[in-house]
Design a protein around this motif. Sequence first.
Motif, PDB file in Angstrom:
ATOM      1  N   GLY A  79       0.803  -1.357  -0.057  1.00 21.37           N
ATOM      2  CA  GLY A  79       0.027  -0.028   0.066  1.00 21.37           C
ATOM      3  C   GLY A  79       0.894   1.150  -0.011  1.00 21.37           C
ATOM      4  N   LEU A  80       1.892   1.167   0.671  1.00 20.22           N
ATOM      5  CA  LEU A  80       2.778   2.561   0.870  1.00 20.22           C
ATOM      6  C   LEU A  80       3.567   2.571  -0.410  1.00 20.22           C
ATOM      7  CD1 LEU A  80       4.417   2.321   4.583  1.00 20.22           C
ATOM      8  CD2 LEU A  80       3.185   4.396   3.308  1.00 20.22           C
ATOM      9  N   SER A  81       4.024   1.445  -1.152  1.00 18.50           N
ATOM     10  CA  SER A  81       4.496   1.523  -2.397  1.00 18.50           C
ATOM     11  C   SER A  81       3.597   2.313  -3.458  1.00 18.50           C
ATOM     12  CB  SER A  81       4.835   0.172  -2.891  1.00 18.50           C
ATOM     13  OG  SER A  81       5.774  -0.501  -2.145  1.00 18.50           O
ATOM     14  N   ALA A  82       2.559   1.952  -3.312  1.00 20.29           N
ATOM     15  CA  ALA A  82       1.377   2.609  -4.198  1.00 20.29           C
ATOM     16  C   ALA A  82       1.325   3.855  -3.867  1.00 20.29           C
ATOM     17  CB  ALA A  82       0.116   1.515  -3.987  1.00 20.29           C
ATOM     18  N   MET A  83       1.073   4.186  -2.704  1.00 19.71           N
ATOM     19  CA  MET A  83       0.976   5.768  -2.343  1.00 19.71           C
ATOM     20  C   MET A  83       2.077   6.519  -2.604  1.00 19.71           C
ATOM     21  SD  MET A  83      -0.810   5.178   1.746  1.00 19.71           S
ATOM     22  CE  MET A  83      -0.236   6.879   2.184  1.00 19.71           C
ATOM     23  N   PHE A  84       3.450   5.927  -2.802  1.00 19.19           N
ATOM     24  CA  PHE A  84       4.525   6.857  -2.934  1.00 19.19           C
ATOM     25  C   PHE A  84       4.686   6.520  -4.804  1.00 19.19           C
ATOM     26  CE2 PHE A  84       6.284   6.242   1.055  1.00 19.19           C
ATOM     27  CZ  PHE A  84       6.571   7.550   1.336  1.00 19.19           C
ATOM     28  N   LYS A  85       3.858   5.898  -5.410  1.00 16.24           N
ATOM     29  CA  LYS A  85       3.755   5.675  -6.748  1.00 16.24           C
ATOM     30  C   LYS A  85       5.311   4.934  -7.113  1.00 16.24           C
ATOM     31  CE  LYS A  85       0.893   9.458  -7.700  1.00 16.24           C
ATOM     32  NZ  LYS A  85       0.373   9.652  -6.581  1.00 16.24           N
ATOM     33  N   TRP A  86       5.516   4.049  -6.412  1.00 18.49           N
ATOM     34  CA  TRP A  86       6.715   3.051  -6.592  1.00 18.49           C
ATOM     35  C   TRP A  86       6.063   1.922  -7.362  1.00 18.49           C
ATOM     36  CZ3 TRP A  86       8.489   3.507  -1.039  1.00 18.49           C
ATOM     37  CH2 TRP A  86       8.986   4.710  -0.995  1.00 18.49           C
ATOM     38  N   ASN A  87       6.957   1.031  -8.111  1.00 18.58           N
ATOM     39  CA  ASN A  87       6.478  -0.191  -8.428  1.00 18.58           C
ATOM     40  C   ASN A  87       7.057  -1.277  -7.475  1.00 18.58           C
ATOM     41  OD1 ASN A  87       6.687  -2.876  -9.670  1.00 18.58           O
ATOM     42  ND2 ASN A  87       7.073  -2.045 -11.710  1.00 18.58           N
ATOM     43  N   ALA A  88       6.366  -1.814  -6.483  1.00 17.77           N
ATOM     44  CA  ALA A  88       6.920  -2.635  -5.569  1.00 17.77           C
ATOM     45  C   ALA A  88       7.892  -3.868  -6.140  1.00 17.77           C
ATOM     46  CB  ALA A  88       5.651  -3.490  -4.778  1.00 17.77           C
ATOM     47  N   ASP A  89       7.589  -4.339  -7.359  1.00 17.32           N
ATOM     48  CA  ASP A  89       8.272  -5.154  -7.701  1.00 17.32           C
ATOM     49  C   ASP A  89       9.925  -5.112  -7.974  1.00 17.32           C
ATOM     50  OD1 ASP A  89       6.711  -7.647  -8.274  1.00 17.32           O
ATOM     51  OD2 ASP A  89       5.885  -6.260 -10.026  1.00 17.32           O
ATOM     52  N   GLU A  90      10.049  -3.406  -7.998  1.00 11.99           N
ATOM     53  CA  GLU A  90      11.321  -2.826  -7.931  1.00 11.99           C
ATOM     54  C   GLU A  90      11.724  -2.491  -6.879  1.00 11.99           C
ATOM     55  OE1 GLU A  90      11.020   0.303 -10.770  1.00 11.99           O
ATOM     56  OE2 GLU A  90      10.608  -1.236 -12.545  1.00 11.99           O
TER      57      GLU A  90
END
Length: 166
Positions: A63-74
Amino acid sequence: MIYYKLQQRIYENKVRRNFNITDVGKEVILICEEFGELCDAYLINNKLEIVDAIGDLMVYCLGLSAMFKWNADETINPKVESVKNPTSLENFFPYVGREVGMIAKTFKKSNKQMVDQIDNRDKFSTHIGNLMGYCSMLFDYVKVDEISVLEDIVRNNEGRTHQGKI
């Protein structure tokens, strides 16, 4: 692409249910709470609750990865410091606890703005990625299929009708 698809579903559910998508501090509190739940589950030797807490930790990281607009796979760090010859879940707790604490410390030392303006983004990324790496190791250690557990949690969260908020 495995984590990225899950993070998208988590974020869409947060938006649909009017959950937090801007306040990093609230998510940090929830991560700390989940680490406490993991420790509680360990103390009573409840494997189902242990697996659920590990999954919830990972879901908050996604969820935090999405909030920060990061790709969690990376973002995930699959090469975190190795837990030497683990004989118990307890051997993982200093590593997981360190990353939970570093996420909290990073927030504490940040400008505490909403996600789009918050500073220390590189440190958040490092420690969230490390926590994800340790959660993945924990899934392996308890011998459960990580993706199946995460899918179940996400599906369950999508189907809930109550409005849980902190």
